[in-house]
Design an enzyme around this catalytic site. Structure first.
Site, mmCIF file in Angstrom:
data_model
loop_
_atom_site.group_PDB
_atom_site.id
_atom_site.type_symbol
_atom_site.label_atom_id
_atom_site.label_comp_id
_atom_site.label_asym_id
_atom_site.label_seq_id
_atom_site.Cartn_x
_atom_site.Cartn_y
_atom_site.Cartn_z
ATOM 1 N N TRP A 1 13.042 -1.232 13.872
ATOM 2 C CA TRP A 1 12.122 -0.841 12.798
ATOM 3 C C TRP A 1 11.054 0.094 13.334
ATOM 4 O O TRP A 1 10.463 -0.143 14.386
ATOM 5 C CB TRP A 1 11.445 -2.092 12.209
ATOM 6 C CG TRP A 1 12.360 -2.943 11.388
ATOM 7 C CD1 TRP A 1 13.651 -2.697 11.062
ATOM 8 C CD2 TRP A 1 12.038 -4.201 10.786
ATOM 9 N NE1 TRP A 1 14.178 -3.713 10.298
ATOM 10 C CE2 TRP A 1 13.205 -4.652 10.108
ATOM 11 C CE3 TRP A 1 10.902 -4.992 10.728
ATOM 12 C CZ2 TRP A 1 13.243 -5.862 9.402
ATOM 13 C CZ3 TRP A 1 10.928 -6.190 10.026
ATOM 14 C CH2 TRP A 1 12.098 -6.618 9.365
ATOM 15 N N THR B 1 1.143 -3.428 -12.858
ATOM 16 C CA THR B 1 1.241 -2.702 -11.597
ATOM 17 C C THR B 1 1.642 -1.269 -11.882
ATOM 18 O O THR B 1 2.379 -0.995 -12.826
ATOM 19 C CB THR B 1 2.330 -3.307 -10.694
ATOM 20 O OG1 THR B 1 3.587 -3.192 -11.372
ATOM 21 C CG2 THR B 1 2.064 -4.756 -10.392
ATOM 22 N N LYS C 1 14.329 2.238 9.228
ATOM 23 C CA LYS C 1 15.284 1.474 10.025
ATOM 24 C C LYS C 1 16.132 2.460 10.826
ATOM 25 O O LYS C 1 17.035 3.085 10.294
ATOM 26 C CB LYS C 1 16.179 0.600 9.145
ATOM 27 C CG LYS C 1 15.452 -0.604 8.540
ATOM 28 C CD LYS C 1 15.130 -0.385 7.069
ATOM 29 C CE LYS C 1 14.404 -1.572 6.449
ATOM 30 N NZ LYS C 1 13.907 -1.266 5.103
ATOM 31 N N GLU D 1 -0.988 -8.470 -7.918
ATOM 32 C CA GLU D 1 -0.534 -9.855 -8.015
ATOM 33 C C GLU D 1 -1.480 -10.846 -7.328
ATOM 34 O O GLU D 1 -1.290 -12.055 -7.421
ATOM 35 C CB GLU D 1 0.861 -9.994 -7.374
ATOM 36 C CG GLU D 1 1.982 -9.251 -8.098
ATOM 37 C CD GLU D 1 2.091 -7.779 -7.708
ATOM 38 O OE1 GLU D 1 1.107 -7.211 -7.176
ATOM 39 O OE2 GLU D 1 3.177 -7.193 -7.946
#
Lengths: 537, 537
Positions: free
Chosen positions: A438, A180, A433, A325
């Site tokens: 959110w 990654t 936040k 992944e």
């Protein structure tokens, strides 16, 4: 049923037997060349025999630092079909990270493009396990301090064109390895098995996903070092799909020319590629009518861009989602029968989502209080499970960060609507936040990018005493708008679309947004930049 | 990669989560009913819990004698998703063969349609392992001497709608069992594993095969007792495809009405079904424009029929090949990019072939001197290998007849052309060996069936002193042609098409051709009939 294993050898076998005359169009340093699958498979056999001669054993890792071209494609099959593991290296990583992953993977040989040789020369003394360098080039010789050095075409000349691949492999044998492009810490490696790649390729051929077919002419713009170019080289070989490999240092102009000249039907890349292409076709005329699908993933595609492709240029857009992944295809936004009666506007709403789970995988979305409602509103982290989802990071004690209880926790915050269409709202770490609620940076970015003056926009959180975090927008304007558009223009534009407390505290204009080596916004760097900028003010 | 097994539970899970409102249209004894997938899955859970209550254990065989309807579909999932094995029984076999296979499979319970109860009553005393009979009916009660007897809907009423299926099954666990409709000897059983069915279903969704999709409305006319209705119920559930199940005692008229009313896009069956449908639509008007594919296999489809569907009615025809031992899809005749410039005539030549090998399988064609040339002429026996090909007959010492060296020898003689399109020439045992050369009975049959007066034609070998064997044609004329067409008319028609020694020694006119329980010509019976006929002359 027979216990025949699911192996990459079968894909190549099919190309060789059924599609020997189909083409691979490859752009290299010296121009565009054309090969038949018969030639490609013969060259692949020669490469495999040469690697065998060099002492490559089952399980050995073989690294590549290369663009998208036919030699890289040959390595995609020669290495795993010999039982070894193809480690595709992102050459845009920092030298430190490249050193780290070559050593961590214990690469025995490196296949490297001529133009990337200088990069390796600078770090060669720190590579611990490399036994030799193989230069992939059209040139006869390349001067280099790398040693021992071999030339790819010389190896092929001496190789055996009838070399037999290993056929008795277990299907769980590792075939590929990709790290990654981490924004913090060292990159983490993911091993792809033959079984995983086989099933992922099959999923790419499903009518309800990408529907890859022998009739396609497929151009992977996404780099072959980036999650196997999303599996397209594998599926193309298997299904006998014509491939166009765009080679090194391509521009939007070059991509448009390749699509036009070779009548590309299907292409794949990250949003920044398509933003570039869009700009090019808005400025210059091309015939891109052969395109039946532009596959877009890596990060969320702005709705305004999808609309431009679909409505202005009549080019179907396939919004998808995946990560290193997940091999990568996990979600894809394909229309289904429930949408037949929807308006164009409503269809675009759906196209802008990342889509439905691909058949063969399982998912759950975990919010603050367990699995979220399918209401398109409640936010939760997407977790995935299935035969082409990684189960761990390769030799890495950070595995537990993402893999728990048999699930991969993606770190992506999403909503899911009644029809099961998933929308990425943010990265868990990029979510803002504010006052216990959110705010989705991605929603704000997409709205900003829908403004005609905005080329790119990224929104990041900065710490705030009272509200914990507050959003700041960073905007790159299109040429010619610098005098007519200011902060207030854009705030005015945003106000009707969001609750007041969602609106950014500031909008900063920039020349460019820092990006990762695969073209995603580099939010960590941007946060630092913004913090500095604010301090300066 | 994660070691998540490939299981049928995932298919049902997908229908339940993503397509709860999609429909299953089921025709039963009392008419057409409609269910949502949500209802079907809930009923499936109830059935699985009821079977559990009745003591069904992992590995138990559960038989079905049933038409294509929603209860049979529920059994398709409830049984294997409980770890047991669904044994679909061909109720058109002789009573002796039905007794044989129920005992050979050691079926513990039998699910039986009300109209088929009398069939079981006659043989019940000879069934050794059956612990109970479950009657699938819309009626409240059915008088029967079967004992103990349960009523399907009663069991469901008492069943648990939230029952959990087994999730920790190995993917190689047996899921299904089907016996071949043997023309000689006892039927032979084939076990289907979860893995095999999963991969076969995935293959059905590939754009380059059938391309089954959520957008389809699929009607399997092929019986659900016949190789899992070619896998369509599984793939449909998985992809969220609307299903139309045509129920008992359907006629060509009924099929045409169902296609018209429910806008069926994809249907599947043997050639005799499509000959019947063709006759019906030639006599009565229907709107069948929803059809995007008529999948045809089981035996070779006459070219004249394919042409009628494609050219006269604009209904795309998908010619395929498979057998009980191959799950069944192994070959399919889908056009590819090499055919874009061909004439309609040349395309029909290709459509009349069984087609290309499906991705995921291996094949070889073994002639007198090893593998045959790809010239469309040299004949050899087709051998297949792959993850949805059986490896043996279930508890049967005749396994060696067909399975050797890791390959299934199909008993079908084929040719393969330069593009890899395979054509079935004959069964090895039906091929006519005349003077040391081979004559294809299928080629002669197809030519005869292309004559406007011919409804059906079958060609068999009779022993011949000088030439070893010689062909005899058996022909059923269409109504109204009895006075105008004679043997010489048809011989005249054949002469320009074949070498002289290929021409049948005689043409016999019949009222019907004897057929197997799944609609194939029963050549063994025909040979006896012809031998008798000739002796009488």
């Amino acid at each position: 049923m027979m216990q025949t294993p699911l192996l990459l050898t079968q894909m190549m076998d099919r190309a060789e037997k059924y599609f020997p005359k189909k083409k691979v169009i490859s752009r290299t340093e010296s121009g565009v060349q054309s090969f038949t699958y018969k030639e490609i498979v013969e060259r692949t056999r020669r490469l495999a025999s040469a690697l065998h001669q060099l002492g490559v054993q089952k399980g050995d890792k073989i690294g590549t630092l290369a663009w998208n071209h036919h030699r890289h494609l040959e390595a995609y099959f020669a290495v795993p079909c010999s039982g070894a593991v193809l480690h595709t290296i992102n050459f845009r990583l920092s030298p430190e990270h490249i050193i780290y992953i070559i050593n961590h993977a214990e690469d025995r040989f490196l296949l490297v493009d001529a133009d990337l040789v200088p990069l390796l020369e600078k770090i060669k003394d720190k590579l611990r396990n490399v036994k030799g360098y193989i230069i992939m080039t059209d040139q006869e010789k390349v001067e280099t301090s790398l040693s021992p050095v071999y030339f790819y075409e010389d190896l092929l000349t001496d190789g055996d064109p009838t070399y037999s691949f290993i056929e008795d492999l277990d299907e769980n044998t590792p075939a590929g390895l990709c790290y990654t492009s981490a924004t913090t810490g060292n990159p983490k490696g993911v091993i792809y098995s033959h079984r995983g790649i086989f099933l992922h390729s099959m999923a790419l051929g499903l009518a309800d996903t990408v529907g890859m077919s022998e009739k396609d002419i497929a151009m992977a713009v996404v780099p072959m070092f980036h999650v196997n170019a999303w599996g397209m080289p594998f599926a193309s070989m298997w299904f006998g799909t014509t491939q166009v490999l765009p080679g090194p240092y391509f521009t939007p102009k070059l991509l448009a020319e390749l699509i036009q000249e070779y009548k590309v039907t299907l292409t794949a890349g990250v949003p920044t590629i398509w933003l570039g292409l869009l700009k090019e076709i808005e400025e210059n005329p091309y015939d891109l009518s052969s395109l039946r699908g532009v596959l877009c993933g890596g990060s969320a595609a702005p709705r305004s861009m999808i609309e431009a492709f679909e409505q202005k240029y009549n080019i179907p857009f396939l919004h998808a989602y995946g990560m290193t992944e997940t091999s990568p295809m996990a979600l894809i936004s394909v229309s289904n029968s429930s949408q037949e009666s929807l308006s164009m506007e409503e269809r675009m709403d759906i196209k802008a989502k990342q889509g439905m789970l691909v058949p063969g995988l399982d998912m759950k979305i975990v919010g603050k209080d367990g699995e979220v409602k399918w209401d398109g509103k409640e936010m939760g982290e997407l977790a995935l499970r299935g035969p082409w989802i990684a189960s761990e990071y390769y030799n890495d004690d950070r595995t537990g960060d993402a893999f728990r209880d048999g699930w991969l926790y993606t770190g992506d915050v999403v909503t899911i609507d009644e029809q099961g269409y998933i929308k990425i709202v943010d990265r868990t770490k990029d979510l803002i936040k504010s006052g216990g609620e959110w705010i989705s940076s991605v929603d704000l970015e997409n709205s900003l990018m829908a403004h005609e003056a905005v080329f790119e926009a990224a929104v990041v959180a900065i710490p705030h005493e009272q509200w914990q975090e507050r959003p700041i927008a960073c905007v790159v304007l299109k040429d010619g708008y610098q005098d007519s558009v200011c902060k207030e223009t854009l705030m005015e534009f945003l106000r009707p679309q969001f609750a007041k407390w969602w609106l950014p505290d500031d909008i900063l204009f920039m020349k460019e947004i820092p990006k990762t080596s695969v073209g995603k916004f580099l939010k960590r760097a941007l946060r630092d930049q913004v913090k500095n900028h604010l301090n300066k003010v």
